[in-house]
Design a protein around this motif. Structure first.
Motif, short mmCIF file in Angstrom:
data_model
loop_
_atom_site.label_atom_id
_atom_site.label_comp_id
_atom_site.label_asym_id
_atom_site.label_seq_id
_atom_site.Cartn_x
_atom_site.Cartn_y
_atom_site.Cartn_z
N LEU A 64 -23.29 98.79 -8.79
CA LEU A 64 -23.99 99.31 -7.57
C LEU A 64 -25.59 99.50 -7.80
O LEU A 64 -26.39 100.04 -7.11
N LYS A 65 -26.09 99.33 -9.21
CA LYS A 65 -27.48 99.45 -9.52
C LYS A 65 -28.08 100.77 -9.13
O LYS A 65 -29.05 100.63 -8.79
N PRO A 66 -27.47 101.87 -9.39
CA PRO A 66 -28.19 103.04 -9.14
C PRO A 66 -29.32 103.28 -10.39
O PRO A 66 -29.12 103.06 -11.61
N ALA A 67 -30.44 103.80 -9.88
CA ALA A 67 -31.63 104.37 -10.71
C ALA A 67 -31.33 105.31 -11.45
O ALA A 67 -31.62 105.35 -12.79
N ILE A 68 -30.88 106.42 -10.88
CA ILE A 68 -30.26 107.66 -11.76
C ILE A 68 -28.79 107.85 -11.47
O ILE A 68 -28.12 107.50 -10.58
N ILE A 69 -28.22 108.54 -12.45
CA ILE A 69 -26.97 109.06 -12.19
C ILE A 69 -27.02 110.82 -12.64
O ILE A 69 -27.45 110.88 -13.45
N ARG A 70 -26.91 111.71 -11.62
CA ARG A 70 -27.04 113.13 -11.91
C ARG A 70 -25.97 113.46 -12.65
O ARG A 70 -24.71 113.09 -12.19
N LEU A 71 -26.13 114.49 -13.71
CA LEU A 71 -25.21 114.70 -14.41
C LEU A 71 -25.21 116.32 -14.63
O LEU A 71 -26.42 116.80 -15.12
N THR A 101 -24.17 102.23 -17.58
CA THR A 101 -24.14 101.47 -16.17
C THR A 101 -25.45 101.05 -16.19
O THR A 101 -25.81 100.46 -14.91
N GLY A 102 -26.58 101.40 -16.84
CA GLY A 102 -27.89 100.65 -16.40
C GLY A 102 -28.75 101.81 -15.80
O GLY A 102 -29.87 101.60 -15.53
#
Length: 460
Positions: A64-71, A101-102
């Motif tokens: 899905l190529k997300p720039a960020i993943i909020r945690l 995940t990149g």
């Protein structure tokens, strides 16, 4: 008999008018409008468990190529115990999964160690020793600076206006949040002067906490790199209105130019539409409204649904709060995750997969129908063009698409997202038609858009 005839004719006319909508769209291949930046329409996970929630689906999330993943950096990671001993292994494992995940982690700082908050009470929001608190925050951020994992965003709190109901044990007032923000960001920036800091991750975008934060930051010259808020709503235009409200509010305070980030969003959690076709179309239309209104980042909540453990939350939540979280996640029907409890990909996942293909430079797309929108890009890296469009309505629409100035003869593959129950194979969900060829120059496509339909074309 005559009355039956006229009733039948009236029914036919009404049916024809309901189904006879038409729309026109123009996509200009000669007008590149700059980078699409679709990777900034990203994802979020957390607020649920210290367990490795993403570990089993790294490849699918990476696609899905997300720039960020909020945690959520929450207390169940046990970062600091009562003796002042630091423990990063569990939190590191979640950060490592995000990096695999990149994406880069977007850290929502929600820790509430007993050392600073000996009493469990969501309304006790300021630590018993701000000097020691700042040292604690410094050590947490410095740990990741020393690891050199590239974390850029540090958010102060989560849904600080509603406390335990939002999944974290802080329920602030406007003045207490502003003080807490000042101390916490001072420590973050001491540990990492390059960090971007912000908040307040509001559940309600008109909470008085936000104007107070803006006022204090403006008057005292505090760093505020982004403003964040959340919304769960079945109307993409309502979400857009909230974005425009927050943008307008920030412009009223001198010296501030924060990015605007909606880092939780989805359908109405209490009343989601049950038609499985709705959510994929809703995702596409909402992201279109976000891009068109100039939103900087978003994080769809969430990647994966996960059962919670009552005892995990009972360590830092009141009995009411722990019970609410357990009831909500373990007993309530869930529609949020791109991946369900059984680790299966929902149709919504495939909407994000098509959106992720909108890479490269954005092309000009114009539609004369307010329920039919689209994206188109030129991807120079893969040497191809991409088109995606959808019908965000419960009516069938006859669409004519004018393709202007195709740069060369192209091989074209048309794909329809199939959200019907039971389809598991990706080629069933993203159902391909045979390849066709389109000549250089101007071309026209005609197609029928079923209710909530999502279509995609690759052009090579």
């Amino acid at each position: 008999m005559r009355s039956l005839f006229w009733l039948a004719l009236l029914t036919l006319l009404l049916h024809g008018s309901a189904c006879g909508q038409s729309a026109n769209m123009k996509i200009d291949f000669s007008k590149e409008l700059g980078p699409m930046g679709m990777e900034q329409m990203a994802l979020g996970q957390g607020g649920l468990s210290q367990e490795p929630m993403l570990a089993g689906r790294i490849a699918e999330i990476r696609a899905l190529k997300p720039a960020i993943i909020r945690l959520f950096v929450s207390e169940y990671y046990d970062v600091l115990d009562q003796t002042g001993h630091y423990h990063f292994e569990t939190l590191d494992s979640m950060v490592n999964n995000i990096l695999e995940t990149g994406a880069k982690p977007f850290m929502s700082f929600c820790l509430k160690p007993r050392l600073f908050f000996p009493v469990i009470d969501q309304d006790i929001v300021e630590p018993n020793d701000y000097m020691a608190w700042e040292e604690f925050v410094y050590q947490v951020v410095r740990h990741f600076v020393d690891r050199n994992v590239g974390i850029q965003f540090w958010e102060v709190g989560n849904e600080v206006d509603i406390g335990e109901d939002g999944g974290t044990p802080y329920r602030f007032k406007p003045d207490s949040y502003a003080r807490y923000y000042k101390h916490t960001t001072s420590a973050i920036l001491r540990a990492d002067p390059r960090a971007k800091v912000g908040g307040p991750a509001l559940a309600y975008y008109k909470s008085p906490i936000l104007p107070e934060l803006l006022s204090v930051c403006s008057q005292q010259g505090l760093q505020l790199d982004f403003v964040s808020f959340h919304n769960y709503n079945n109307s993409p235009t309502a979400i857009r209105e909230q974005i425009e409200y927050v943008k307008g509010l920030t412009r009223q305070y001198s010296g501030l130019q924060p990015q605007i980030i909606m880092n939780e969003w989805n359908m109405d959690l209490f009343n989601p539409p049950l038609d499985p076709r709705f959510q994929p179309s809703f995702i596409a239309e909402t992201i279109w409204q976000m891009k068109d209104s100039g939103l900087d980042y978003s994080c769809y909540y969430q990647i994966r649904d996960w059962y919670v453990n009552y005892d995990t939350f009972a360590k830092v939540f009141s009995p009411y709060g722990a019970a609410f979280m357990t009831r909500w996640w373990n007993r309530q029907a869930q529609f949020s995750g791109l991946i369900d409890y059984q680790n299966q990909l929902r149709p919504a996942y495939y909407s994000f997969k098509l959106i992720s293909r909108m890479a490269g430079n954005r092309l000009e797309v114009n539609s004369d129908h307010d329920k039919v929108h689209g994206f188109a890009t030129h991807d120079p890296k893969l040497m191809m063009h991409n088109m995606m469009l959808w019908n965000f309505s419960d009516q069938t629409i006859e669409l004519k698409v004018e393709l202007k100035d195709l740069p060369k003869e192209m091989r074209v593959r048309h794909i329809v997202l199939d959200a019907s129950p039971g389809a598991l194979d990706e080629n069933q969900r993203l159902r391909p038609d045979p390849f066709i060829k389109l000549e250089k120059g101007n071309q026209t496509l005609s197609l029928r858009l079923e209710p909530w339909a999502v279509h995609y074309w690759s052009l090579e």
